[in-house]
Write a protein that holds these residues in place. Structure first.
Motif, PDB file in Angstrom:
ATOM      1  N   LYS A 205       0.836  -1.210   0.000  1.00  0.00           N
ATOM      2  CA  LYS A 205       0.000   0.000   0.000  1.00  0.00           C
ATOM      3  C   LYS A 205       0.868   1.256   0.000  1.00  0.00           C
ATOM      4  CE  LYS A 205      -3.908   2.397   0.408  1.00  0.00           C
ATOM      5  NZ  LYS A 205      -3.485   3.775   0.503  1.00  0.00           N
ATOM      6  N   ASP A 209       0.828   4.059  -2.754  1.00  0.00           N
ATOM      7  CA  ASP A 209       0.574   5.484  -2.458  1.00  0.00           C
ATOM      8  C   ASP A 209       1.564   6.383  -3.194  1.00  0.00           C
ATOM      9  OD1 ASP A 209      -1.632   5.058  -0.901  1.00  0.00           O
ATOM     10  OD2 ASP A 209      -0.515   4.976   0.992  1.00  0.00           O
ATOM     11  N   VAL A 221      -9.303   3.148  -5.013  1.00  0.00           N
ATOM     12  CA  VAL A 221      -8.331   2.103  -4.680  1.00  0.00           C
ATOM     13  C   VAL A 221      -8.987   1.119  -3.717  1.00  0.00           C
ATOM     14  CG1 VAL A 221      -6.043   1.646  -3.710  1.00  0.00           C
ATOM     15  CG2 VAL A 221      -6.461   3.790  -4.918  1.00  0.00           C
ATOM     16  N   VAL A 223      -8.475  -1.929  -1.183  1.00  0.00           N
ATOM     17  CA  VAL A 223      -7.325  -2.410  -0.413  1.00  0.00           C
ATOM     18  C   VAL A 223      -7.691  -3.682   0.364  1.00  0.00           C
ATOM     19  CG1 VAL A 223      -5.530  -1.767   1.248  1.00  0.00           C
ATOM     20  CG2 VAL A 223      -6.642   0.014  -0.130  1.00  0.00           C
ATOM     21  N   MET A 233      -5.139   5.394   4.683  1.00  0.00           N
ATOM     22  CA  MET A 233      -6.273   5.263   3.761  1.00  0.00           C
ATOM     23  C   MET A 233      -6.752   6.667   3.429  1.00  0.00           C
ATOM     24  SD  MET A 233      -6.843   1.967   3.242  1.00  0.00           S
ATOM     25  CE  MET A 233      -8.543   1.613   2.812  1.00  0.00           C
ATOM     26  N   ARG A 237     -11.062   8.016  -1.651  1.00  0.00           N
ATOM     27  CA  ARG A 237     -10.383   7.264  -2.704  1.00  0.00           C
ATOM     28  C   ARG A 237     -10.175   5.798  -2.314  1.00  0.00           C
ATOM     29  NH1 ARG A 237      -4.101   8.224  -3.684  1.00  0.00           N
ATOM     30  NH2 ARG A 237      -4.138   6.794  -1.905  1.00  0.00           N
ATOM     31  N   ASP A 238      -9.730   5.579  -1.080  1.00  0.00           N
ATOM     32  CA  ASP A 238      -9.342   4.220  -0.675  1.00  0.00           C
ATOM     33  C   ASP A 238     -10.474   3.513   0.072  1.00  0.00           C
ATOM     34  OD1 ASP A 238      -7.021   5.213  -1.682  1.00  0.00           O
ATOM     35  OD2 ASP A 238      -5.897   5.200   0.204  1.00  0.00           O
TER      36      ASP A 238
END
Ligand code: PRX
Length: 651
Positions: A205, A209, A221, A223, A233, A237-238
């Motif tokens: 991750k 990034d 994204v 995860v 995070m 977005r994540d």
């Protein structure tokens, strides 16, 4: 590595398939292979029509087998299918439904099994999540994951939606990830907090990034939580994979896509600094992967198949996911290193899970040899019935060790030659049919028409070195390079002006009097280090980006363990001083720029590089110097011959 010479010349035995193996094999005897291969070339339309009808689940039948306008092929024109349905839904309602699709073992020892029904449910959930994130037909999705079941789920979810995945090996650097994402403008990235490797966390991750700072196309994204260390995070977005999947339905109506709909892009090294985005499409690729898996691995319902390649390489695509799952096989997936916690991890797992087929790389086999026979001998390995090798030429010594120590003399070895571009295995033994010659990939698979030719395209005689070309299209061939069709034409079909339909492999080869192929290795500016392709130009452009470096040239040096090791010759800018510290800095710099797999083994400082009068670096000379060999051959085109002596002295 020693160049393979023909078995006869080395006085080696030819190993016929054993009666035991033949009795149970899908294809027994050389005559059966020859009959099918001859038919596949004599009547390709009939052959491929039959295979496609038998092996692919179609939503709409095709009306034309092949439309070939060199260098562009369209296979199974008019047909439509869903590739994920071909790998999953077809097994539901059959006795495969509750059979394991994946047996996963993490490096720390955690084990997870997913039946075909469970895998189908996961893929459906993931497909919904992707759809909700706006991913649809033709969108690109980057996948940067460890070898965990979610990697398979992510790939199949893309396939289900007609989205195009590009899997990036977890060992690649943030910069390499960034280039691949930007190369195809991926909309979504699927990654994990980390993965386990040699007892340590590979921080995926945080690497992602860094890449994501320069990837404007990525909107979201996903995860996966694997290693559970703290990660950042970014809100908006994540998204955690588990949370997103938790609320999603476990069934999903799959749409059908045309035979030629793109399935995935896989970046691989070429002879320029920019990796090539090899594009594979749906029906032909699937058929190639499925048929070859079935015959090369002689797949049976009760097999437990272990391929040690990462999902980030073509081997992971074709021979972990698409080829195996379309056959309904049970695939064993291992996350970590082969020597964690000890050098017998593979053998211990093979016994514990009763694995029947092992497909690995010569570089791994040579490492096992080096670690010592005792680690293998401590385990029974009586479940194994077939062994495979891929990625580089296997030297006869490693072949015999693999055969004797791992296969106990009982298991045939399939030495499979193919490439990212070919999509599926091209030259290979069929284990119940083909007599084996250690070190030879033996004979072409169905529909494959290889030839060894000279510079002018004339076929060379038996045991003569030449260039390996494929003279006909085959269903799983690449269709183009993403965004660069001109490079596709030039690289693969531009070698022989008189034969614009010949695919040039970039490999040198030799054919013996029995028609067996002996692959010598790359003859372009691509290295094969531990079975991984690395472009010399990529390494050179990474080096010249360093402030101390004026010029750089990368070459391969024969290496007992890795096949080739990476030697770089570097000339420094005037202000820079050649020190051991700088040498280490440059090694680390390349690893940071490309990934640890490209870390140079040796950095040699040189006052100048050997060049032609037109300024082209003479790599051939550097190769000899790196190997410690006297420089032979023509140096008359060289600008300054005194450079050779200086380079030989340099270190
Ligand atoms: O040089 C050949 C070598 O690996 C190259 C393809 O690399 P890649 O696209 O990364 O795919 C690797 C896995 C298929 C080829 O051009 N190679 C692959 N398999 C063999 C091999 N060389 C000799 N024998 C093989 N069995």
């Amino acid at each position: 590595m020693a160049r393979p010479t023909s078995a006869a010349a080395r006085g080696l035995r030819v190993l016929k398939p054993s009666a035991d193996f033949q009795r149970q094999a899908r294809l027994s005897g050389l005559a059966a292979y020859k009959r099918l291969h001859a038919e596949s070339l004599r009547a390709p339309d009939t052959f491929w029509r039959r295979m496609a009808e038998e092996h692919v689940v179609w939503r709409k039948p095709f009306h034309e087998v092949l439309r070939w306008k060199p260098p562009h092929a369209k296979w199974f024109v008019g047909g439509s299918l869903n590739v994920a349905e071909n790998c999953l839904d077809r097994h539901l309602g059959t006795n495969r439904e509750n059979q394991a699709a994946i047996i996963f073992e993490g490096e720390p020892g955690d084990v997870r099994t997913l039946t075909y029904r469970q895998l189908h449910a996961e893929v459906c959930r993931a497909a919904h999540v992707l759809e909700n994130l706006g991913v649809g037909k033709g969108d690109r999705v980057a996948i940067y994951l460890p070898m965990i079941p979610e990697a398979v789920v992510a790939m199949l979810a893309c396939a289900r939606l007609g989205a195009i995945h590009t899997v990036v090996f977890g060992g690649f650097s943030p910069d390499s990830l960034k280039d691949r994402i930007n190369g195809c403008h991926a909309k979504l990235l699927i990654t994990a907090d980390g993965g386990w490797r040699r007892g340590k966390i590979v921080e995926l991750k945080s690497a992602a990034d860094k890449a994501l700072e320069h990837t404007p196309s990525v909107q979201a994204v996903l995860v996966v939580k694997r290693t559970a260390q703290a990660v950042t995070m970014r809100s908006g977005r994540d998204i955690w994979w588990t949370e997103a999947l938790a609320g999603a339905p476990n069934s999903h109506r799959a749409k059908a896509f045309g035979s030629e709909h793109p399935l995935f892009i896989l970046y691989t090294s070429g002879s320029t600094g920019k990796p090539k985005g090899v594009l594979h499409t749906s029906a032909g690729y699937l058929l190639g992967a499925k048929l070859s898996s079935r015959y090369v691995f002689d797949l049976k319902d009760n097999d437990r198949y272990f391929c040690s390649a990462d999902i980030g390489w073509i081997t992971g695509h074709s021979y972990v996911v698409y080829g195996l799952m379309s056959n309904g096989a049970t695939v064993f997936l291992y996350e970590g290193a082969p020597n964690q916690p000890g050098p017998d991890r593979f053998w211990e797992m093979i016994d514990r899970h009763g694995l029947t087929i092992l497909y690995t790389a010569p570089t791994a086999i040579r490492a096992f040899m080096r670690w010592g026979d005792e680690h293998v001998l401590r385990h029974r390995l009586d479940s194994l019935r077939l062994l495979g090798s891929v990625g580089e030429p296997i030297n006869p010594e490693a072949w015999h060790w693999y055969h004797r120590l791992v296969g106990k003399g009982r298991c045939p070895i399939v030495d499979t030659w193919w490439q990212t571009e070919t999509g599926s295995i091209m030259i290979t033994p069929l284990p119940g049919a083909t007599p084996l010659k250690p070190g030879s990939a033996t004979l072409p698979f169905f529909g494959v028409a290889p030839r060894v030719v000279d510079e002018r395209g004339r076929e060379v005689g038996p045991d003569q070195d030449g260039k390996l070309v494929i003279t006909r299209p085959w269903p799983s061939m690449l269709r183009t390079l993403w965004g660069d069709d001109e490079r596709y034409r030039r690289t693969y079909f531009g070698e022989y002006g008189e034969h614009p339909d010949w695919y040039f492999t970039g490999d040198g080869a030799r054919r013996d009097k029995d028609g067996y192929f002996w692959i010598i290795g790359r003859i372009d500016d691509v290295l094969n280090i531990s079975g991984h392709r690395i472009g010399t130009a990529e390494v050179e452009s990474a080096l010249v980006a360093h402030p101390a470096v004026a010029e750089a040239a990368a070459v391969g040096k024969p290496d007992d363990l890795k096949g080739q090791s990476l030697v770089v010759f570097v000339t420094l800018k005037q202000a820079a001083v050649a020190t051991d510290e700088l040498r280490e800095q440059l090694r680390a710099h390349v690893a940071r720029e490309i990934g640890a797999l490209a870390r140079p083994d040796q950095v040699r400082f040189a006052p100048a590089l050997p060049k032609t009068r037109s300024g082209k670096i003479m790599r051939r000379i550097l190769k000899d110097i790196a190997a410690g060999k006297p420089v032979v051959g023509d140096v008359t085109t060289m600008e300054d011959v005194t450079v050779i002596a200086a380079l030989q002295d340099a270190c």
